[in-house]
Design an enzyme around this catalytic site. Structure first.
Site, PDB file in Angstrom:
ATOM      1  N   ARG A 131      31.107  49.003  46.318  1.00  0.00           N
ATOM      2  CA  ARG A 131      32.212  48.083  46.586  1.00  0.00           C
ATOM      3  C   ARG A 131      33.259  48.618  47.572  1.00  0.00           C
ATOM      4  O   ARG A 131      34.391  48.920  47.198  1.00  0.00           O
ATOM      5  CB  ARG A 131      32.870  47.662  45.265  1.00  0.00           C
ATOM      6  CG  ARG A 131      31.872  47.023  44.333  1.00  0.00           C
ATOM      7  CD  ARG A 131      32.463  46.632  43.013  1.00  0.00           C
ATOM      8  NE  ARG A 131      33.140  45.352  43.020  1.00  0.00           N
ATOM      9  CZ  ARG A 131      33.746  44.843  41.961  1.00  0.00           C
ATOM     10  NH1 ARG A 131      33.787  45.512  40.843  1.00  0.00           N
ATOM     11  NH2 ARG A 131      34.329  43.673  42.026  1.00  0.00           N
ATOM     12  N   ASP A 316      27.892  37.014  38.814  1.00  0.00           N
ATOM     13  CA  ASP A 316      28.568  37.178  37.522  1.00  0.00           C
ATOM     14  C   ASP A 316      27.841  36.462  36.371  1.00  0.00           C
ATOM     15  O   ASP A 316      28.281  36.545  35.221  1.00  0.00           O
ATOM     16  CB  ASP A 316      30.017  36.668  37.608  1.00  0.00           C
ATOM     17  CG  ASP A 316      30.907  37.613  38.412  1.00  0.00           C
ATOM     18  OD1 ASP A 316      30.481  38.741  38.694  1.00  0.00           O
ATOM     19  OD2 ASP A 316      32.034  37.206  38.748  1.00  0.00           O
TER      20      ASP A 316
END
Ligand code: EPZ
Length: 429
Positions: A131, A316
């Site tokens: 990330r 997600d």
């Protein structure tokens, strides 16, 4: 440390109220940094991440008051937050805070836009992948900020304020879009953001910024055009329903062969996941109250899914779908394209008897006849909840450790599920 115990096998029946979206509430709270006036946010979910961000914003000088529930409020109704950043007292976001909550990195854009400077710690690694933040920095540079990296910190400065510019993202990033959008709302002149994330939470923040006085065209599309304002003003905004919580409960209902109304859920926020569930044999009915999910008797069919930015299948919901497909009749293919390391739940699902083979970014999930309860532990929020879903289907007792991950993103999960007949309880340490 708290744990959650689930005894599998009960069919879910009843109603589950869907809360406000965590991933909209967090950037909306951060948007309060952009104005000296009060930003009122309604339908804010009660979550550990929200509380933590409240503390972080407090350090910068944001005054937060939380109005509790009132008699007559609907059971699923969230809290009302009033955030006032009358004076920004500190433009530094230290490592201890940003490393605990990645979204707090997003204060960078609003702080430099309003104060002309900000020093924010690099977030560091996390369980689901590396990330990086290059896109965030590139966006702020395009708006005229000077960016330096020093001792693990990003130092952004724009002593004369930011000015509008053209930002063309090489890759879709939710966080970089939030950062750029909030900064552009207070930059001088026009900003165009190309290849912006189209996630509904980005649209929710954009709509709130419009209420605060920014002019934004193209909300919901991949090109946003923003006319910044010298000053933004007070506004009130209601956080949109959580599409990931919606999809999660839809899969929990599907795995138990249940029948549940997801109150306040909006089908337009998760068309692709609902389509995948339909293909798997789940019945879905949309009403003006929410979404009804049922599966009566029929087996689950396997699916082929690839995670993608919105409107594609969300990363997600990948772990939750994997839990569901682990009891389907056949082999499903699930490809994770957003985060390279988001398969930490695979080994834990295997402890419950799931048959999953990993090949790079692809998981082949061969459905088994039944799962069996076990002790499990998860490394992130969505992985934890996938274990709850698997536990609901498993025979016997599943104990999920490290419940703090769940508390970061799911409001009163054991209460919502047990009201529908699940045998689930929190074991306090
Ligand atoms: C947001 O994270 C969400 N977090 C995540 O939800 C979600 O999984 C993710 O978007 C993708 O939908 C919140 O909204 C608080 P990204 P974010 O920037 O913004 C790469 C949850 O469980 N990238 O869209 O951090 C990145 O590595 C959380 O609620 C760069 O290369 O994600 C990834 O591969 C987990 N450079 C991809 O882009 C950058 O500068 C998408 O990440 C930024 C990102």
């Amino acid at each position: 440390m708290d744990r959650i115990r689930v005894i599998g096998g009960s069919r879910l029946e009843g109603t589950i109220p869907i809360s406000g979206a965590k991933n909209a509430a967090l950037p909306l709270m951060i948007a309060s940094l952009l104005t000296a006036d009060t930003l009122t946010l309604k339908n804010v979910p009660q979550l550990a991440d929200v509380i933590q961000l409240g503390r972080i914003l407090g350090n910068h000088g944001v005054d937060l008051t939380i109005a509790g529930k009132r008699p007559g409020d609907a059971p699923g109704q969230g809290q009302t937050f009033r955030l006032t950043a009358h004076d920004i007292v500190d433009t530094v976001a230290p490592y201890e805070m940003v490393s605990r909550m990645r979204a707090s990195f997003w204060v960078l854009g609003p702080l430099v836009a309003r104060m002309g400077k900000a020093k924010v710690s690099l977030p560091g690694g996390c369980a689901i992948g590396t990330r990086p933040v290059d896109l965030h920095l590139e966006a702020l540079r395009a708006l005229g900020a000077q960016i330096d990296l020093e001792d693990g910190y990003v130092i952004a400065s724009a002593p004369k304020g930011l000015s509008g510019g053209r930002i063309s993202f090489a890759k879709v990033s939710v966080g970089a879009t939030h950062n750029a959008l909030m900064a552009a709302a207070r930059a001088k002149g026009e900003t165009i953001i190309e290849n912006a994330a189209r996630e509904p939470e980005v649209g929710d923040v954009a709509e709130c910024l419009v209420k605060m006085g920014a002019k934004i065209d193209g909300i919901g599309t991949s090109t946003l055009t923003i006319q910044g304002a010298d000053e933004l003003k007070a506004a009130a905004h209601t956080v949109l329903p959580d599409r990931i919580e919606t999809g999660t409960y839809a899969m929990a209902v599907a795995v138990t062969g249940g029948d549940v109304m997801l109150d306040n859920a909006r089908a337009d926020l998760l068309e692709e996941p609902l389509e995948v569930l339909r293909k798997a044999g789940v019945e879905i009915t949309t009403t003006n109250r929410g979404i009804r999910i049922s599966r009566n008797g029929a087996g689950l069919k396997p699916v082929k899914v690839e995670t993608q930015p919105f409107p594609g299948f969300p990363t997600d919901l990948q772990a939750q779908l994997m839990a569901l497909m682990s009891v389907a009749e056949g082999t499903s293919t699930i490809r994770e394209t957003i985060f390279e390391n988001r398969f930490m739940h695979v080994q834990e699902l295997a402890r419950l008897g799931a048959d999953i083979a990993l090949d790079g970014d692809v998981a082949l999930v061969s459905g088994v006849k039944g799962l069996r309860g076990a002790q499990v532990m998860a490394t992130d929020l969505r992985a934890s909840v996938s274990l709850v879903i698997a536990g609901l289907a498993a025979e016997g007792e599943t104990v999920i450790n490290r419940v703090y991950h769940l508390d970061r993103g799911f409001e009163r999960i054991e209460e919502k599920l047990s009201r529908c007949g699940a045998q689930i309880e929190r074991l306090s340490a």
